[in-house]
Design an enzyme around this catalytic site. Sequence first.
Site, PDB file in Angstrom:
ATOM      1  N   SER A  55      -9.442   1.864   2.924  1.00  0.00           N
ATOM      2  CA  SER A  55      -8.634   2.657   2.017  1.00  0.00           C
ATOM      3  C   SER A  55      -7.645   1.816   1.229  1.00  0.00           C
ATOM      4  O   SER A  55      -7.077   2.258   0.235  1.00  0.00           O
ATOM      5  CB  SER A  55      -7.869   3.730   2.807  1.00  0.00           C
ATOM      6  OG  SER A  55      -6.966   3.149   3.738  1.00  0.00           O
ATOM      7  N   LYS A  64       0.848  -1.194   0.000  1.00  0.00           N
ATOM      8  CA  LYS A  64       0.000   0.000   0.000  1.00  0.00           C
ATOM      9  C   LYS A  64       0.883   1.244   0.000  1.00  0.00           C
ATOM     10  O   LYS A  64       1.892   1.297   0.715  1.00  0.00           O
ATOM     11  CB  LYS A  64      -0.905  -0.022   1.232  1.00  0.00           C
ATOM     12  CG  LYS A  64      -1.914   1.117   1.298  1.00  0.00           C
ATOM     13  CD  LYS A  64      -2.818   0.942   2.513  1.00  0.00           C
ATOM     14  CE  LYS A  64      -3.830   2.074   2.632  1.00  0.00           C
ATOM     15  NZ  LYS A  64      -4.728   1.888   3.804  1.00  0.00           N
ATOM     16  N   SER A 109      -9.760  -0.306   7.198  1.00  0.00           N
ATOM     17  CA  SER A 109      -9.192  -0.325   5.849  1.00  0.00           C
ATOM     18  C   SER A 109      -8.543  -1.641   5.471  1.00  0.00           C
ATOM     19  O   SER A 109      -8.290  -1.886   4.291  1.00  0.00           O
ATOM     20  CB  SER A 109      -8.157   0.799   5.709  1.00  0.00           C
ATOM     21  OG  SER A 109      -8.771   2.057   5.864  1.00  0.00           O
TER      22      SER A 109
END
Length: 603
Positions: free
Chosen positions: A150, A76, A174
């Site tokens: 996210s 990420k 997330s």
Amino acid sequence: MVENLSFDLRSLLHAYRTGKTNPAAVIREVYRRISAYGDPAVWIYLAPRDDSLERAFALEGQDKNLPLYGIPFAIKDNLDWAGTPTTAGCPEFAYVPRRSAPVVEKLIAAGAIPIGKTNLDQFATGLVGTRTPYGICRNPFHQNYIPGGSSAGSAVAVSAGLVSFGLGTDTAGSGRVPAAFTNIVGLKPSRGYLSTTGLVPAVRSLDCVSIFSLTCAEARYLLELVGEFDPADPFARRPEPIEVPRLNELRIGVPAAAELEFWGDRSTEAVYREALARLEGLGCQIREIDFAPFRETGLLLYEGAWLAERYAAVGQFIQSYPQATLDPVVAGIIQKGAQYNAVAAFRDQYRLAELRRQTEPQWQQMDLLAVPTTGTIYSRMAVKSDPIKLNSHLGRYTNFVNLLDLSALAVPAGFQTNGLPAGITLIAPVWGEPLLLSVGTAFETQLAGTLGATKIQLSSLAPLPPLPQKEVASNLIKIAVVGAHLSGQPLNYQLTSLGGTLVRATKTKPYYRLYALTQETPPKPGLLRHEVGVAIEVEVWELPVPGFGQFVAQIPPPLGIGTVVLEDGEEVKGFLCETYALLQAPDISELGGWRAYLATLNP
């Protein structure tokens, strides 16, 4: 052959060790799949193919027994990878770190190959996956629906079979919501378990690095690889051992009916009800609890002083660079954090303490809390028209977890009538990862679904070898099982419910005879060391020391625990049988194992 190869860890590691493929071939296949998938919004930075191939070639002279030898993974883009830009979803915020985050370093040292940095809701603020200037990732099950955020890009990359696993982060959910929307496993460890050094903070005191994987067993394996105390991280903590109840003694709390909300989505509700029935089928006791204090805690995350922590992280950047490519929803949320002062922060801390105290009686009634990961899933159009309220809906069952210092595991639970996946989240007190992963493994095994958005069945992984053996920690004991405790057999839950982990499938030295104890319930074999012996198939499991003691205490006569010699000469604890019980028992040694014997009963 590599085009049809599953990217789950067991399949890839087995293929490497048997010489069926090599890291360079797999990396070429990774980039072929990325091109064929055709969604550049998955990646903010994709490593050049030649760079990844160079990393693959460098591995070929190394030990193939590296724990993650040649395994491709995604990062990420709020976690640092040395020499590549970290953007946190904002181009103007980008910087190039000299050092990788410790979790990334450990994975690379274990042989894993990073493929790229993945898309996210800007500054990790959102559960939708649409708050990004880099384009919206396509949900691999339906392009009109959100991928969840996210950590959108990492989840999609794993689900679509582009990489084997992905790193995400989880402050409000997330690491769980995207897992539910893409049919994969999302592990949110206890705060401080995984180092947050090298992570762009969202709410620094609550942030966790999360793991996306195709199975619970792989999530456990990855957690053990990177779960090391980081003295450079002021929020790092050392895990503490917990007692893991047996499945048939496990109390699972569920919100009372009045506290369950699906916003009219009957299909997601049906999947949740089926998941609870599946847990009951595993022997768990379902109990309704008062969910109100958990729900009210969750509201503090975006309606309380914890917004000030988001402002502390990147608020100054937003104020200093008004020309930056900012998502207006994200900018509005973070700027709102500037209105909180120290008085408000203390008042909200007091309120959190009150709510935490209200949750304590609920934990006296349950060992785990099982909630829908989300009550529904939304289309991209719906989120665009009402971004704040719908995002809030998605956080109903996730936002409270880090505030209350809990651990959580999102597991696929099945599919809705429209073909979209839905998930269930198991939540435990701090350091509850062994319990979560044991129950999650039993749950997914019973579900026997597919891996992510691929067509590969979880059950098809059974004949593959387990994850490679690692050094055994001093608090773990190996035990060889030969019959009813094998994977998929009736008593296997006694191992998994006590935190057992499958190490490998192997055989004994040819020192043993195997007998069928047909009078036992359930029927089981008896293993006896004999001067005229054969090699017998076994599975080697690891149990924590407390779990090993509980396990041995359950063993009825005529069985007991002794020392078993494996084909490679290793000696481990294992089942042996007293000779008096074998006088009338059929000798099934020549079949080579219990499963082969069972096959003769059901040809």
